[in-house]
Design a protein around this motif. Sequence first.
Motif, PDB file in Angstrom:
ATOM      1  N   GLY A 390       8.969  -8.675   0.631  1.00  0.00           N
ATOM      2  CA  GLY A 390       8.624  -9.378   1.872  1.00  0.00           C
ATOM      3  C   GLY A 390       8.391  -8.481   3.065  1.00  0.00           C
ATOM      4  O   GLY A 390       7.637  -8.830   3.981  1.00  0.00           O
ATOM      5  N   GLY A 391       9.018  -7.305   3.099  1.00  0.00           N
ATOM      6  CA  GLY A 391       8.926  -6.445   4.269  1.00  0.00           C
ATOM      7  C   GLY A 391       7.875  -5.363   4.104  1.00  0.00           C
ATOM      8  O   GLY A 391       7.928  -4.571   3.169  1.00  0.00           O
ATOM      9  N   VAL A 392       6.893  -5.354   5.020  1.00  0.00           N
ATOM     10  CA  VAL A 392       5.840  -4.339   4.995  1.00  0.00           C
ATOM     11  C   VAL A 392       5.742  -3.699   6.376  1.00  0.00           C
ATOM     12  O   VAL A 392       5.612  -4.388   7.392  1.00  0.00           O
ATOM     13  N   LEU A 393       5.818  -2.378   6.412  1.00  0.00           N
ATOM     14  CA  LEU A 393       5.588  -1.617   7.637  1.00  0.00           C
ATOM     15  C   LEU A 393       4.170  -1.072   7.565  1.00  0.00           C
ATOM     16  O   LEU A 393       3.877  -0.172   6.773  1.00  0.00           O
ATOM     17  N   TRP A 394       3.275  -1.652   8.359  1.00  0.00           N
ATOM     18  CA  TRP A 394       1.901  -1.134   8.428  1.00  0.00           C
ATOM     19  C   TRP A 394       1.931   0.067   9.369  1.00  0.00           C
ATOM     20  O   TRP A 394       2.126  -0.080  10.569  1.00  0.00           O
ATOM     21  N   PHE A 395       1.755   1.261   8.820  1.00  0.00           N
ATOM     22  CA  PHE A 395       2.109   2.507   9.508  1.00  0.00           C
ATOM     23  C   PHE A 395       0.893   3.403   9.735  1.00  0.00           C
ATOM     24  O   PHE A 395       0.007   3.511   8.884  1.00  0.00           O
ATOM     25  N   GLY A 396       0.882   4.064  10.898  1.00  0.00           N
ATOM     26  CA  GLY A 396      -0.135   5.063  11.212  1.00  0.00           C
ATOM     27  C   GLY A 396       0.481   6.219  11.959  1.00  0.00           C
ATOM     28  O   GLY A 396       1.409   6.030  12.750  1.00  0.00           O
ATOM     29  N   ASN A 397      -0.049   7.421  11.740  1.00  0.00           N
ATOM     30  CA  ASN A 397       0.572   8.632  12.283  1.00  0.00           C
ATOM     31  C   ASN A 397      -0.253   9.245  13.415  1.00  0.00           C
ATOM     32  O   ASN A 397      -0.502  10.447  13.450  1.00  0.00           O
ATOM     33  N   ASP A 398      -0.712   8.392  14.327  1.00  0.00           N
ATOM     34  CA  ASP A 398      -1.444   8.818  15.531  1.00  0.00           C
ATOM     35  C   ASP A 398      -1.686   7.562  16.352  1.00  0.00           C
ATOM     36  O   ASP A 398      -1.181   6.483  16.024  1.00  0.00           O
ATOM     37  N   ASP A 399      -2.469   7.688  17.405  1.00  0.00           N
ATOM     38  CA  ASP A 399      -2.880   6.557  18.226  1.00  0.00           C
ATOM     39  C   ASP A 399      -3.386   5.418  17.336  1.00  0.00           C
ATOM     40  O   ASP A 399      -4.272   5.609  16.510  1.00  0.00           O
ATOM     41  N   GLY A 400      -2.812   4.221  17.514  1.00  0.00           N
ATOM     42  CA  GLY A 400      -3.163   3.080  16.674  1.00  0.00           C
ATOM     43  C   GLY A 400      -4.646   2.764  16.646  1.00  0.00           C
ATOM     44  O   GLY A 400      -5.145   2.234  15.649  1.00  0.00           O
ATOM     45  N   ASN A 401      -5.354   3.065  17.715  1.00  0.00           N
ATOM     46  CA  ASN A 401      -6.788   2.824  17.760  1.00  0.00           C
ATOM     47  C   ASN A 401      -7.553   3.771  16.848  1.00  0.00           C
ATOM     48  O   ASN A 401      -8.668   3.474  16.428  1.00  0.00           O
ATOM     49  N   MET A 402      -6.949   4.900  16.541  1.00  0.00           N
ATOM     50  CA  MET A 402      -7.643   5.965  15.827  1.00  0.00           C
ATOM     51  C   MET A 402      -7.180   6.136  14.386  1.00  0.00           C
ATOM     52  O   MET A 402      -7.534   7.118  13.734  1.00  0.00           O
ATOM     53  N   VAL A 403      -6.371   5.197  13.883  1.00  0.00           N
ATOM     54  CA  VAL A 403      -5.869   5.309  12.514  1.00  0.00           C
ATOM     55  C   VAL A 403      -6.068   3.994  11.775  1.00  0.00           C
ATOM     56  O   VAL A 403      -6.227   2.934  12.375  1.00  0.00           O
ATOM     57  N   ALA A 404      -6.021   4.081  10.450  1.00  0.00           N
ATOM     58  CA  ALA A 404      -5.911   2.896   9.602  1.00  0.00           C
ATOM     59  C   ALA A 404      -4.435   2.718   9.275  1.00  0.00           C
ATOM     60  O   ALA A 404      -3.794   3.632   8.758  1.00  0.00           O
ATOM     61  N   TYR A 405      -3.885   1.555   9.610  1.00  0.00           N
ATOM     62  CA  TYR A 405      -2.491   1.264   9.281  1.00  0.00           C
ATOM     63  C   TYR A 405      -2.369   1.058   7.765  1.00  0.00           C
ATOM     64  O   TYR A 405      -2.977   0.146   7.211  1.00  0.00           O
TER      65      TYR A 405
END
Length: 568
Positions: A390-405
Amino acid sequence: MKKCIFLASLLFGVFLESLACTNFIVGKKASADGSVICTYNADDYGMFIGLCHYPAATHQKGEMRLIYDWDTRSYHGSIPEAPVTYNVIGNINEYQVTIGETTYGGREEMVDTTGIIDYGSLIYIALQRSKTAREAIQVMTSLTEKYGYCSEGETFTICDPEEAWIMEMMGKGPGSKGVVWVAMRIPDEAICAHANQSRIGCFLNGKKLNPKGVYPALQSSKKNSKNATVDLYYSKDVVGYARRMGWFSGKDADFSWKMAYAAPDFGGRRFCDARVWSFFRHFDNGFDRYLPWALGKDPQAEDMPLWIVPDRKVSVQDIEECMRDHYEGTALALDSTSIGGGIWDMPYRPTPLSFEVDGQKCFNERPTSTQQTGFSYVSQMRSWLPRQIGGVLWFGNDDGNMVAYTPVYCGNTVQPECYNTPGADAVTFSDKNAYWVCNWVSNMVYPRYSQLFPSLKAVRDSLEQSYFAQQKAVEEQAMRLYANSEEAAIKYLNEYSNRQAQQMLARWKQLAVYLIVKFNDMAVKPEENGAFKRTATGIGAHVARPGFPKPFAREYIRQTGDKYLSPE
């Protein structure tokens, strides 16, 4: 009290330049699928950080937990370990409890420099020791009351698959080994946000203050006791401390946490609450009524509510887009109406936020999406599924606008290499590391935004759409495995998560190469059928030279008069 809104402190100004994060919160009845959703942009210039992991463990009596400051890595002291600790990946644990934060500073004399526990350590200790959001509140408040809290004023987002909470906490000065705090449950049908400005105002709503506090209610399960209906907790001296310090003298029912401990000044409103305002207006067509508050200059402006009921159901994808916000379509928009974005209309501004021009004090806007983000996530918590699914962390390692989570499931026990790269750090580049590869791409895009960003966005959106398209089938397979073996389901989801992250990294490297070839030297190479065109003799086809975008060219000539006008 109105005057204190405009008494901007030097400490707060310095704080804003160094730390500035954003959290959004969505109750389960406000979301499109019944998820509780929360977010975190971890923003700090120079921050290098990936996806952390704390494995589940059992601990012997007498075993101690060493406390190292999350920001500075300096040693603070130690506390006894809990007998059992839970698996934590990023900012979510195996029970889907998620905790984020934004620092608002507040009164500097309240910082307990002798305290052992800082805000970052507090988050991850609570994640290791909590099965529910209420339990996390109990862990966080009891530990700081016993061992002291050495950070500035903090707003915490604390969520589980059933509930979303906002908690604000401050120390009580050097040597106090104590805290004042208040925690409020966000209604299931509501959304909330905080962004480096204290948000909790008058929380008693006409109720009489409990002289003993309501902390004991936290010790009971929300599902098995009448305390499940409790939606407010606070320290027993939450008002009394402010009275003793001379910061409040009214009736208990009129006590406002933020006006006593962290009154919003111009920066708190324009740089911080404006991000909350922009988030809310995505889901409330009438929210521009609070624009004067967000602008920060009118002392009589109407303050925003702590939460609102959105005018439509909110999806994970909606929230990801909100994490990419630059005030588009608002009076604060960072667009071509200003030359601040340069030739190619960059919706980012150089730091610091405040600067001087010929003795005049000036500032830049501070939107949710910022180049200083170290990592960003959108947490999705779902009560109707087994907890590790049930738990998903949609994660990105930079500015959220510039990454795919990319998806990271809460039961994962092994990080992908790209989010935990041996040898990579803040001053050591690695092409195996997502932070560095994503920053490599984003720093090409920033100064030539309108020209290069569409290529990045196409890759970003294609990847994210593929993740959401696969999610149902992946989780159905995980459920089939779970029916026979919990461990097999966790392993399957862990391998899936890591595979998506590594594939993202490979695609981002391709994007980096594409951008330098396509847009080299401010020219544009033509393409045909997905490949760069060549002449009949095999060399690269003639490049296009787009020159200035028309709005910039028009402003450029207006400002320079006849200097660059060709003679007849």
